[in-house]
Scaffold this motif. Structure first.
Motif, PDB file in Angstrom:
ATOM      1  N   VAL A  94      10.509   2.170   6.853  1.00  0.00           N
ATOM      2  CA  VAL A  94      11.208   1.700   5.563  1.00  0.00           C
ATOM      3  C   VAL A  94      10.139   1.995   4.304  1.00  0.00           C
ATOM      4  O   VAL A  94       8.939   1.546   4.868  1.00  0.00           O
ATOM      5  CB  VAL A  94      11.432   0.165   5.578  1.00  0.00           C
ATOM      6  CG1 VAL A  94      11.835  -0.128   4.148  1.00  0.00           C
ATOM      7  CG2 VAL A  94      12.561   0.146   6.441  1.00  0.00           C
ATOM      8  N   THR A  95      10.461   2.553   3.342  1.00  0.00           N
ATOM      9  CA  THR A  95       9.635   2.571   1.966  1.00  0.00           C
ATOM     10  C   THR A  95      10.414   1.978   0.892  1.00  0.00           C
ATOM     11  O   THR A  95      11.585   2.085   0.801  1.00  0.00           O
ATOM     12  CB  THR A  95       9.200   3.853   1.799  1.00  0.00           C
ATOM     13  OG1 THR A  95       8.475   4.592   2.837  1.00  0.00           O
ATOM     14  CG2 THR A  95       8.531   3.891   0.408  1.00  0.00           C
ATOM     15  N   ILE A  96       9.831   0.922   0.386  1.00  0.00           N
ATOM     16  CA  ILE A  96      10.620   0.114  -0.714  1.00  0.00           C
ATOM     17  C   ILE A  96       9.502   0.348  -2.201  1.00  0.00           C
ATOM     18  O   ILE A  96       8.501   0.113  -1.957  1.00  0.00           O
ATOM     19  CB  ILE A  96      10.213  -1.300  -0.414  1.00  0.00           C
ATOM     20  CG1 ILE A  96      10.870  -1.579   1.091  1.00  0.00           C
ATOM     21  CG2 ILE A  96      10.872  -2.351  -1.404  1.00  0.00           C
ATOM     22  CD1 ILE A  96      10.762  -3.038   1.636  1.00  0.00           C
ATOM     23  N   ASP A  97      10.600   0.411  -2.994  1.00  0.00           N
ATOM     24  CA  ASP A  97      10.090   0.501  -4.517  1.00  0.00           C
ATOM     25  C   ASP A  97      10.540  -0.741  -5.235  1.00  0.00           C
ATOM     26  O   ASP A  97      11.875  -1.059  -5.201  1.00  0.00           O
ATOM     27  CB  ASP A  97      10.700   1.734  -4.991  1.00  0.00           C
ATOM     28  CG  ASP A  97       9.694   3.015  -4.606  1.00  0.00           C
ATOM     29  OD1 ASP A  97       8.722   3.432  -4.942  1.00  0.00           O
ATOM     30  OD2 ASP A  97      10.549   4.000  -3.826  1.00  0.00           O
ATOM     31  N   LEU A  98       9.637  -1.429  -5.813  1.00  0.00           N
ATOM     32  CA  LEU A  98       9.926  -2.602  -6.625  1.00  0.00           C
ATOM     33  C   LEU A  98       9.737  -2.508  -7.836  1.00  0.00           C
ATOM     34  O   LEU A  98       8.758  -2.103  -8.559  1.00  0.00           O
ATOM     35  CB  LEU A  98       9.332  -3.901  -5.982  1.00  0.00           C
ATOM     36  CG  LEU A  98       9.427  -4.269  -4.501  1.00  0.00           C
ATOM     37  CD1 LEU A  98       8.404  -5.020  -4.385  1.00  0.00           C
ATOM     38  CD2 LEU A  98      10.760  -4.699  -4.308  1.00  0.00           C
TER      39      LEU A  98
END
Length: 172
Positions: A94-98
């Motif tokens: 998973v790659t998460i952008d916040l």
């Protein structure tokens, strides 16, 4: 005579032991290579976990959302815990952008590191997926806390001024 009776195993005991062994063999596969079934975790689940984990951190004023989402929230729609979160996911990674808004006065590098650690730990613990990256995008700075503190200080100052004025009137 009593010793002979204790050592005798009944037929029922043998049947029960065989049943238990068979049940254990069926419940536990001999090798880990045999999948029992599939578990698919929704992108929405991961984004909700990441959004909640981000909001837990002191210094995060809120999550930046879309214009349409902001209008929907004003009109009474439920708050979306995955607001401001973008997730790219494959089978195991998973790659998460916040996209966040920070409180004025916080140290952004330290805040970002704390958010990254909290999000990574929560997502990996709850889903078993490996978090490759947690990218932080600072979308704005909130002055609400500073304004609230200033209003509170002004109210205290006004109250003190009134008390001082009353004390001066009494002494005259």
């Amino acid at each position: 005579m009593e010793e002979e009776i204790k050592n005798v195993v009944s037929e029922d005991d043998v049947i029960v032991e065989e049943f238990i062994e068979t049940a254990q063999e069926q419940a536990i596969p001999e090798s880990d290579d045999e999948p029992i079934g599939n578990v698919k975790i929704s992108v929405d689940v991961v984004s909700t976990i990441a959004g909640v984990a981000t909001s837990e951190i002191e210094g995060v004023a809120g999550m930046a959302g879309t214009f349409a989402g902001g209008i929907a929230e004003i009109l009474g729609a439920k708050k979306n815990p995955s607001k401001g979160v973008k997730v790219d996911m494959n089978e195991k990674n998973v790659t998460i952008d916040l996209y966040i808004v920070v409180d004025y006065g916080v140290r952004i590098p330290e805040l970002s590191w704390e958010i990254q650690e909290n999000v990574k730990n929560n997502v990996e613990t709850m889903t078993g997926l490996e978090v490759l990256k947690v990218n932080i995008h600072i979308e704005g700075v909130s002055f609400d806390k500073e304004n609230a503190e200033k209003i509170e200080l002004d109210a205290d100052a006004d109250e003190n001024a009134e008390i001082n004025a009353e004390n001066e009137e009494e002494t005259e």
